[in-house]
Scaffold this active site. Structure first.
Site, PDB file in Angstrom:
ATOM      1  CD  GLU A 179      17.028 -14.028  11.715  1.00 43.86           C
ATOM      2  OE1 GLU A 179      18.431 -14.218  11.965  1.00 43.86           O
ATOM      3  OE2 GLU A 179      16.387 -13.640  11.104  1.00 43.86           O
ATOM      4  CE  LYS A 221      17.512 -10.450  11.779  1.00 41.44           C
ATOM      5  NZ  LYS A 221      18.697 -10.418  10.871  1.00 41.44           N
ATOM      6  N   GLY A 263      11.668  -9.895   6.979  1.00 43.43           N
ATOM      7  CA  GLY A 263      10.925 -11.195   6.993  1.00 43.43           C
ATOM      8  C   GLY A 263      10.033 -11.252   5.636  1.00 43.43           C
ATOM      9  N   GLY A 264      10.257 -10.389   4.633  1.00 41.38           N
ATOM     10  CA  GLY A 264       9.560 -10.375   3.525  1.00 41.38           C
ATOM     11  C   GLY A 264       8.482  -9.251   3.174  1.00 41.38           C
TER      12      GLY A 264
HETATM   13  C1  5MM Z   1      15.008 -13.512   8.105  1.00 34.85           C
HETATM   14  O1  5MM Z   1      16.564 -13.240   7.349  1.00 34.85           O
HETATM   15  C2  5MM Z   1      17.253 -12.470   8.076  1.00 34.85           C
HETATM   16  C3  5MM Z   1      16.516 -11.107   8.153  1.00 34.85           C
HETATM   17  O2  5MM Z   1      16.549 -10.438   7.048  1.00 34.85           O
HETATM   18  P1  5MM Z   1      15.394  -9.839   6.389  1.00 34.85           P
HETATM   19  O3  5MM Z   1      15.029  -8.598   6.988  1.00 34.85           O
HETATM   20  O4  5MM Z   1      15.092  -9.670   4.740  1.00 34.85           O
HETATM   21  O5  5MM Z   1      14.084 -10.837   6.716  1.00 34.85           O
HETATM   22  C4  5MM Z   1      18.739 -12.379   7.676  1.00 34.85           C
HETATM   23  O6  5MM Z   1      19.593 -12.114   8.642  1.00 34.85           O
HETATM   24  C5  5MM Z   1      18.757 -13.708   7.128  1.00 34.85           C
HETATM   25  O7  5MM Z   1      19.113 -14.875   8.297  1.00 34.85           O
HETATM   26  C6  5MM Z   1      20.156 -13.751   6.341  1.00 34.85           C
HETATM   27  O8  5MM Z   1      19.939 -13.101   5.333  1.00 34.85           O
HETATM   28  C7  5MM Z   1      20.676 -15.057   6.084  1.00 34.85           C
HETATM   29  O9  5MM Z   1      19.737 -15.773   5.515  1.00 34.85           O
HETATM   30  P2  5MM Z   1      19.942 -17.269   4.842  1.00 34.85           P
HETATM   31  O10 5MM Z   1      18.712 -17.639   4.058  1.00 34.85           O
HETATM   32  O11 5MM Z   1      20.954 -17.195   3.901  1.00 34.85           O
HETATM   33  O12 5MM Z   1      20.073 -18.183   5.884  1.00 34.85           O
END
Ligand code: 5MM
Length: 342
Positions: A179, A221, A263-264
């Protein structure tokens, strides 16, 4: 090389299911605490357990989910009816996985750029995860965008870490989700988002190949190619055009599936963009183009739940709805819901 190739092949085939995608429920404690706090929900081991139990026990959701990424704490937790969460996923035919990167630290000699930690003891951790029934893992590296960032140094350091992580996974029979996330924060244009994403992906794949990673047994990802949050919103057809072009230039055809993060983006934007990407790619993409969303799957359901057991059913309906819409979008068969008439 690995003795686990058949296991890797089986796992990646299940994750790349043609009508399904992946739920990211792997927020670390600070991140889930932030998401809960925005809705006035206390973050405790019990509220986190209740939330994740609610998601995975949503009736019918297994039809739309190939895998769920868990956070370490969840491995020792149970659903409301007392089943260990990993067992509950297996019983539903959903592949369980685990986030393995740890907190980020500042990278020396950069303008505040970060590198993800967690490589020490990763081989041993991976073998233990496989023993516990986890079939895939996930590591996230983030890249901040400005006119001069990300720096070549930050791209290189994070690409190396992603590649070493992926090699450890495969050696132990665990499919790596790789990712690299170009962050949405900033006022950059979609053209700049495409330029940065392409540079990052080129470097990540060079590192993966150098590390001996089997491209056929991984999941990518990435971010969709969008404009920065403060750079204006590009319509879905533009997002699709830039995202597909970038992937065609930088992602080898051997990779079976690309599962985008949200991603927000809002839940609605992420679905519309995923659908447009699949429509635009039709006939020219060698990989599956699916989702691995956290916020865009969980957001509306978490708001409906608000930490109250009495809202459980409504929250599950909202979650099922997002999962269903994204499963349609990952096939390029989504149609916008008709506006509600009140
Ligand atoms: C970018 O974050 C990942 C995908 O989530 P979104 O679809 O909300 O963007 C997500 O898997 C993220 O890697 C995890 O929530 C872990 O995040 P943290 O900030 O706790 O490392």
């Amino acid at each position: 090389m690995t003795d686990h190739l058949p296991l890797l092949e089986d796992t990646v085939a299940r994750l790349a299911h043609p009508q399904r995608g992946i739920l990211a429920a792997d927020e670390s404690e600070p991140t889930i605490t932030k998401r809960f706090a925005a809705l006035g929900i206390a973050s405790t081991p019990e509220t986190r357990r209740a939330w994740r139990s609610l998601l995975i026990t949503t009736p019918g959701v297994a039809e739309y989910l190939s895998g769920v990424i868990l956070f370490e704490e969840t491995l020792d937790q149970r659903t409301d009816d007392g089943s260990p969460i990993v067992d509950a996923l297996n019983a539903l035919g959903i592949v369980p996985g685990i986030k393995v990167d740890r907190r980020t630290v500042a990278l020396p000699f950069t303008e505040g750029e970060k590198v993800s930690q967690g490589l020490d003891d990763l081989g041993a951790r991976m073998a233990a995860y496989r023993e516990r029934g986890l079939r895939f893992a996930k590591w996230r590296s983030t890249f901040k965008v400005s006119d001069s960032l990300p720096s070549p140094r930050a791209i290189h350091a994070n690409a190396e870490a992603l590649a070493r992580y992926a090699a450890h996974c495969q050696q132990e029979g665990v499919v790596p989700i790789v990712e690299p996330e170009v962050l949405i924060d900033g006022d950059y244009s979609i053209e700049r988002g495409a330029e940065v994403t392409e540079a990052v992906l080129h470097r990540v794949f060079a590192a993966l190949v150098e590390a001996g990673v089997i491209l056929e047994a991984m999941v990518l990802k990435p971010n969709m190619v969008v404009a920065g949050k403060a750079g204006g919103t590009a319509p879905p057809d533009r997002v699709a055009e830039f995202t597909v072009r970038t992937c065609l230039r930088a992602v080898p055809a051997a990779v079976p599936t690309i599962n985008f993060l949200s991603g927000g983006q809002s839940a609605a934007e992420a679905t519309a963009n995923l659908d447009a990407i699949n429509r635009h790619a039709d006939g020219r993409a060698p990989w599956a183009l699916s989702f691995s969303f956290a916020r865009a799957l969980q957001g509306p359901a978490m708001a409906a739940w608000a930490g109250q057991a009495s809202n459980r059913e409504t929250a599950q309906e909202a979650f099922l709805d997002r999962a269903r819409q994204n499963a349609r979008a990952r096939q390029g068969r989504w149609t916008p819901e008709p506006e509600q008439v009140s």
